[in-house]
Structure formats: structure tokens, C-alpha cells
Write a protein that holds these residues in place. Structure first.
Motif, PDB file in Angstrom:
ATOM      1  N   ALA A  49       0.770  -1.231   0.163  1.00 60.09           N
ATOM      2  CA  ALA A  49      -0.097   0.027  -0.168  1.00 60.09           C
ATOM      3  C   ALA A  49       0.874   1.186   0.019  1.00 60.09           C
ATOM      4  CB  ALA A  49      -0.872  -0.165   1.129  1.00 60.09           C
ATOM      5  N   PHE A  50       0.387   2.307  -0.663  1.00 63.64           N
ATOM      6  CA  PHE A  50       1.100   3.616  -0.887  1.00 63.64           C
ATOM      7  C   PHE A  50       0.215   4.532   0.196  1.00 63.64           C
ATOM      8  CE2 PHE A  50       2.826   1.167  -4.335  1.00 63.64           C
ATOM      9  CZ  PHE A  50       3.810   1.262  -4.265  1.00 63.64           C
ATOM     10  N   GLU A  51       0.938   5.440   1.001  1.00 66.72           N
ATOM     11  CA  GLU A  51       0.009   6.232   1.884  1.00 66.72           C
ATOM     12  C   GLU A  51       0.425   7.667   1.335  1.00 66.72           C
ATOM     13  OE1 GLU A  51      -0.720   7.542   6.340  1.00 66.72           O
ATOM     14  OE2 GLU A  51       0.845   6.279   5.940  1.00 66.72           O
ATOM     15  N   CYS A  52      -0.753   8.296   1.168  1.00 65.65           N
ATOM     16  CA  CYS A  52      -0.471   9.815   0.835  1.00 65.65           C
ATOM     17  C   CYS A  52      -0.389  10.327   2.243  1.00 65.65           C
ATOM     18  CB  CYS A  52      -1.870  10.309   0.287  1.00 65.65           C
ATOM     19  SG  CYS A  52      -1.784  12.562  -0.234  1.00 65.65           S
ATOM     20  N   SER A 101      -1.346   1.277  -5.474  1.00 69.83           N
ATOM     21  CA  SER A 101      -0.372   1.379  -6.623  1.00 69.83           C
ATOM     22  C   SER A 101       0.157   2.939  -6.741  1.00 69.83           C
ATOM     23  CB  SER A 101      -0.706   1.152  -7.899  1.00 69.83           C
ATOM     24  OG  SER A 101      -1.708   1.955  -8.463  1.00 69.83           O
ATOM     25  N   ARG A 102       1.611   3.104  -7.070  1.00 66.70           N
ATOM     26  CA  ARG A 102       1.969   4.504  -7.149  1.00 66.70           C
ATOM     27  C   ARG A 102       1.316   5.177  -8.385  1.00 66.70           C
ATOM     28  NH1 ARG A 102       6.881   5.189  -4.788  1.00 66.70           N
ATOM     29  NH2 ARG A 102       8.058   3.412  -4.352  1.00 66.70           N
ATOM     30  N   ASP A 103       0.549   4.655  -9.273  1.00 68.83           N
ATOM     31  CA  ASP A 103      -0.139   5.297 -10.351  1.00 68.83           C
ATOM     32  C   ASP A 103      -1.314   6.141  -9.597  1.00 68.83           C
ATOM     33  OD1 ASP A 103       1.658   5.007 -12.456  1.00 68.83           O
ATOM     34  OD2 ASP A 103       0.734   3.158 -13.178  1.00 68.83           O
ATOM     35  N   LEU A 104      -2.167   5.103  -8.869  1.00 67.34           N
ATOM     36  CA  LEU A 104      -3.297   5.576  -7.976  1.00 67.34           C
ATOM     37  C   LEU A 104      -2.900   6.657  -7.025  1.00 67.34           C
ATOM     38  CD1 LEU A 104      -5.103   2.329  -7.111  1.00 67.34           C
ATOM     39  CD2 LEU A 104      -5.626   4.047  -9.089  1.00 67.34           C
ATOM     40  N   LEU A 105      -1.833   6.644  -6.479  1.00 70.56           N
ATOM     41  CA  LEU A 105      -1.426   7.821  -5.520  1.00 70.56           C
ATOM     42  C   LEU A 105      -1.180   9.104  -6.581  1.00 70.56           C
ATOM     43  CD1 LEU A 105      -0.396   8.594  -2.689  1.00 70.56           C
ATOM     44  CD2 LEU A 105       1.799   7.778  -3.409  1.00 70.56           C
ATOM     45  N   ARG A 106      -0.747   8.940  -7.312  1.00 72.86           N
ATOM     46  CA  ARG A 106      -0.399  10.233  -8.329  1.00 72.86           C
ATOM     47  C   ARG A 106      -1.719  10.724  -8.697  1.00 72.86           C
ATOM     48  NH1 ARG A 106       2.017   7.744 -12.079  1.00 72.86           N
ATOM     49  NH2 ARG A 106       4.102   7.703 -10.828  1.00 72.86           N
ATOM     50  N   VAL A 107      -2.681   9.932  -9.215  1.00 73.27           N
ATOM     51  CA  VAL A 107      -4.134  10.564  -9.388  1.00 73.27           C
ATOM     52  C   VAL A 107      -4.551  11.036  -8.302  1.00 73.27           C
ATOM     53  CG1 VAL A 107      -6.101   9.852 -10.342  1.00 73.27           C
ATOM     54  CG2 VAL A 107      -4.268   8.950 -11.396  1.00 73.27           C
ATOM     55  N   HIS A 108      -4.682  10.524  -7.158  1.00 77.76           N
ATOM     56  CA  HIS A 108      -5.199  10.686  -5.896  1.00 77.76           C
ATOM     57  C   HIS A 108      -4.670  12.236  -5.572  1.00 77.76           C
ATOM     58  CE1 HIS A 108      -6.611  11.281  -1.768  1.00 77.76           C
ATOM     59  NE2 HIS A 108      -5.003  11.552  -1.509  1.00 77.76           N
ATOM     60  N   ARG A 109      -3.362  12.340  -5.595  1.00 74.71           N
ATOM     61  CA  ARG A 109      -2.714  13.811  -5.281  1.00 74.71           C
ATOM     62  C   ARG A 109      -3.280  15.075  -6.167  1.00 74.71           C
ATOM     63  NH1 ARG A 109       3.407  11.517  -3.785  1.00 74.71           N
ATOM     64  NH2 ARG A 109       2.798  11.082  -1.836  1.00 74.71           N
ATOM     65  N   SER A 119      -6.787  15.023  -7.097  1.00 74.18           N
ATOM     66  CA  SER A 119      -7.932  15.045  -6.953  1.00 74.18           C
ATOM     67  C   SER A 119      -8.584  15.961  -5.958  1.00 74.18           C
ATOM     68  CB  SER A 119      -8.340  13.679  -6.484  1.00 74.18           C
ATOM     69  OG  SER A 119      -8.050  13.442  -5.276  1.00 74.18           O
ATOM     70  N   ASN A 120      -9.764  16.367  -5.998  1.00 68.70           N
ATOM     71  CA  ASN A 120     -10.572  16.894  -4.992  1.00 68.70           C
ATOM     72  C   ASN A 120     -10.471  16.733  -3.699  1.00 68.70           C
ATOM     73  OD1 ASN A 120     -10.985  19.276  -6.746  1.00 68.70           O
ATOM     74  ND2 ASN A 120     -12.982  18.194  -7.604  1.00 68.70           N
ATOM     75  N   LEU A 121     -10.500  15.053  -3.525  1.00 67.98           N
ATOM     76  CA  LEU A 121     -10.592  14.318  -2.291  1.00 67.98           C
ATOM     77  C   LEU A 121      -9.240  14.657  -1.662  1.00 67.98           C
ATOM     78  CD1 LEU A 121     -11.773  12.207  -0.434  1.00 67.98           C
ATOM     79  CD2 LEU A 121     -10.543  10.492  -1.960  1.00 67.98           C
ATOM     80  N   HIS A 122      -8.007  14.573  -2.232  1.00 72.87           N
ATOM     81  CA  HIS A 122      -6.924  15.044  -1.942  1.00 72.87           C
ATOM     82  C   HIS A 122      -6.674  16.433  -1.149  1.00 72.87           C
ATOM     83  CE1 HIS A 122      -2.648  15.302  -0.941  1.00 72.87           C
ATOM     84  NE2 HIS A 122      -2.747  16.384  -1.817  1.00 72.87           N
ATOM     85  N   GLU A 123      -7.221  17.434  -1.883  1.00 73.96           N
ATOM     86  CA  GLU A 123      -7.213  18.671  -1.497  1.00 73.96           C
ATOM     87  C   GLU A 123      -8.019  19.013  -0.161  1.00 73.96           C
ATOM     88  OE1 GLU A 123      -8.341  23.309  -3.096  1.00 73.96           O
ATOM     89  OE2 GLU A 123      -8.525  21.472  -4.522  1.00 73.96           O
ATOM     90  N   ARG A 124      -9.164  18.077  -0.216  1.00 76.85           N
ATOM     91  CA  ARG A 124     -10.335  18.501   0.942  1.00 76.85           C
ATOM     92  C   ARG A 124      -9.670  17.793   1.941  1.00 76.85           C
ATOM     93  NH1 ARG A 124     -15.641  18.176  -2.486  1.00 76.85           N
ATOM     94  NH2 ARG A 124     -15.580  20.368  -3.499  1.00 76.85           N
ATOM     95  N   MET A 125      -9.177  16.572   1.796  1.00 78.29           N
ATOM     96  CA  MET A 125      -8.704  15.670   3.157  1.00 78.29           C
ATOM     97  C   MET A 125      -7.437  16.516   3.671  1.00 78.29           C
ATOM     98  SD  MET A 125     -10.688  13.210   4.039  1.00 78.29           S
ATOM     99  CE  MET A 125      -9.344  11.996   4.920  1.00 78.29           C
ATOM    100  N   THR A 126      -6.721  17.145   2.791  1.00 80.97           N
ATOM    101  CA  THR A 126      -5.361  17.931   3.241  1.00 80.97           C
ATOM    102  C   THR A 126      -5.791  19.046   4.105  1.00 80.97           C
ATOM    103  OG1 THR A 126      -4.118  17.169   1.381  1.00 80.97           O
ATOM    104  CG2 THR A 126      -3.474  19.351   2.645  1.00 80.97           C
ATOM    105  N   ASN A 127      -7.049  19.768   3.731  1.00 80.07           N
ATOM    106  CA  ASN A 127      -7.575  20.905   4.637  1.00 80.07           C
ATOM    107  C   ASN A 127      -8.689  20.779   5.547  1.00 80.07           C
ATOM    108  OD1 ASN A 127      -5.795  22.863   3.229  1.00 80.07           O
ATOM    109  ND2 ASN A 127      -7.002  22.197   1.516  1.00 80.07           N
ATOM    110  N   SER A 128      -8.776  19.231   5.785  1.00 80.02           N
ATOM    111  CA  SER A 128      -9.888  18.699   6.716  1.00 80.02           C
ATOM    112  C   SER A 128      -9.854  19.286   8.182  1.00 80.02           C
ATOM    113  CB  SER A 128     -10.026  17.164   6.702  1.00 80.02           C
ATOM    114  OG  SER A 128     -10.677  16.979   7.894  1.00 80.02           O
ATOM    115  N   PRO A 129     -10.987  20.133   8.588  1.00 78.78           N
ATOM    116  CA  PRO A 129     -11.076  20.568  10.005  1.00 78.78           C
ATOM    117  C   PRO A 129     -11.090  19.364  10.883  1.00 78.78           C
ATOM    118  CG  PRO A 129     -12.574  21.798   8.546  1.00 78.78           C
ATOM    119  CD  PRO A 129     -12.080  20.503   7.737  1.00 78.78           C
ATOM    120  N   VAL A 130     -11.728  18.320  10.516  1.00 81.97           N
ATOM    121  CA  VAL A 130     -11.548  17.042  11.559  1.00 81.97           C
ATOM    122  C   VAL A 130     -10.153  16.770  11.720  1.00 81.97           C
ATOM    123  CG1 VAL A 130     -12.208  14.667  11.644  1.00 81.97           C
ATOM    124  CG2 VAL A 130     -14.047  16.313  11.245  1.00 81.97           C
TER     125      VAL A 130
END
Length: 244
Positions: free
Chosen positions: A55-58, A67-75, A77-88
Motif C-alpha cells: 500500500a502507498f500512503e498519501c 499503487s503509485r499510479d493511483l497515488l499520483r492520480v489521488h494527489r 484530486s479534490n478528495l486529496h485537497e479537501r482531506m489535506t485541509n480537513s477541519p476534522v
């Protein structure tokens, strides 16, 4: 007979099956890599870390990809941006030495934080932390669903609870969700994990939703009902979305 597909248990009626699906620990937490089941999120996370070394962790947002490819796509994405700035996430990471696991639902992380510091429920420290936690939940709602003028936000809400067809205007979106009863922490966790459409359970009335929310400790009480019970009704989500 009504059969539970994950564990093949059978029930006489749909209500019994629904209760089993909601509360039985026997198949509540499934590993996406090997399909094993675990009785808690913490056990699942520990298993994934030990058994699936590929597994590859962001690091910024805590998401785990295969996979590294999925990690690259994830970074990207809007999901990555919002999780990075998550108030929780920011709230739980603000506590020194607390082992926060971003994959856990917020209410589970709160329970762990409570036990980690050993707070008495009547202590001022507990109440201050609880208020901060509730504020973080309210801000998290805004991160994922907060633009009342954005049609995509309304459509996301409708996808979460399985409303089809999706609304074509913001006004249609408001009309579609105003009489629904959904636990807001379930809704937040759905957004944070990018799960399938229609996965957030809809309840028939406020009483059933309240009972579920208290039983599972999925409590969001930024707004309260007339009798001071925690407000966990989706129609009140609009109060968080509209400017105050």
C-alpha cells in the motif's frame, strides 16, 4: 427469508436484516485487498498495515492507495485537497502524542481521544474539547457540501442518500433533501472515503434517527431541536450551508 450476502445469515423480515447490517460486528469492516472481515476499524487498519505492505500512503491526508499510479492520480484530486485541509483532521492532529488514524470515522476517533486523555465527562477540559470537535464537524460539512449555490454540492448530497434522478437546479436539490433524515457523521464519512452512491442510510423519522445516533454515538449537536436533543436531521444541514 432475507439473506445477508456477506455472511449468509438469514432473517425472517427486512427489518431484522437491516438491524443486522447496521449493528452486527461480524462483517462491519472489510479489507478491500483480501476480503477478510474485522470487528473494528482499528483492527482493519492494523491488518492492512501488517499484511499489505504494497500500500502507498498519501502523507498529507492519510489516504492509502494500492499503487503509485493511483497515488499520483489521488494527489491531483479534490478528495486529496479537501482531506489535506480537513477541519476534522486538523482537530485530532492538534492533540500532542494522540495516535490519530485518518481512516477512522470521526466519532471513533473522538472515542479514542476521550480514552487517550482519560477525561471525566463533567470536566471543563472534556467540554472544551467536545465543543471544538463539534465545530470541526460543522466545518467539515462546509468543506464537502458547503456551497449552497453550487449544483454539484446538492447533487453530491443526493448521491450519498441514493436520490435518483439527480436534481437539475439548486432549488430542486433543496426540495429533494429537505424532508430526509440522515446522520451527519455518516454523511461526512461517506464524503471522506469516496464510497458508492446511496450508501448513507435514510431514516423514516427523527425519532428513529435519534435512537440510531445515540446508540452508535454518531452525535452532531451544533444545532439542537426544541427539546435540546442532538440535531442529526439532514434537513438541518441547510442551516450549516446557508450564510448566517
Amino acid at each position: 427469508m432475507f439473506t445477508c450476502n456477506p455472511c449468509n445469515r438469514r432473517y425472517d423480515d427486512q427489518a431484522s436484516l437491516d438491524f443486522h447490517l447496521l449493528f452486527s460486528p461480524c462483517h462491519a469492516h472489510k479489507c478491500g485487498s483480501c476480503s477478510k472481515y474485522f470487528t473494528s476499524e482499528a483492527d482493519l487498519i492494523a491488518h492492512a498495515a501488517e499484511a499489505h505492505h504494497h500500500a502507498f500512503e498519501c502523507k498529507p491526508c492519510g489516504q492509502v492507495l494500492n499503487s503509485r499510479d493511483l497515488l499520483r492520480v489521488h494527489r491531483e484530486s479534490n478528495l486529496h485537497e479537501r482531506m489535506t485541509n480537513s477541519p476534522v483532521n486538523a482537530f485530532f492532529r492538534s492533540w500532542p502524542n494522540f495516535p490519530f488514524h485518518v481512516q477512522l470515522p470521526p466519532h471513533k476517533s473522538w472515542e479514542q481521544l476521550h480514552m487517550f486523555y482519560g477525561w471525566d465527562d463533567q470536566a471543563p477540559e472534556y467540554r472544551a474539547a467536545w465543543i471544538r470537535y463539534q465545530d470541526a464537524l460543522a466545518s467539515e460539512v462546509t468543506i464537502w457540501f458547503g456551497d449552497v449555490l453550487d449544483l454539484e454540492s446538492w447533487q453530491k448530497l443526493c448521491r450519498a442518500v441514493g436520490i435518483d434522478p439527480l436534481p437539475g437546479t439548486c432549488a430542486d436539490g433543496y426540495m429533494a433533501i429537505r424532508n430526509l433524515y440522515v446522520n451527519l457523521i455518516d454523511l461526512i464519512q461517506w464524503a471522506r472515503t469516496g464510497r458508492v452512491d446511496g450508501e448513507v442510510k435514510r431514516w423514516k423519522n427523527n425519532a428513529d434517527l435519534f435512537e440510531y445516533s445515540i446508540a452508535t454515538r454518531r452525535i452532531f449537536e451544533r444545532d439542537v431541536t426544541a427539546n435540546d436533543k442532538p440535531n442529526v436531521v439532514l434537513r438541518h444541514l441547510t442551516n450549516c450551508m446557508l450564510p448566517r
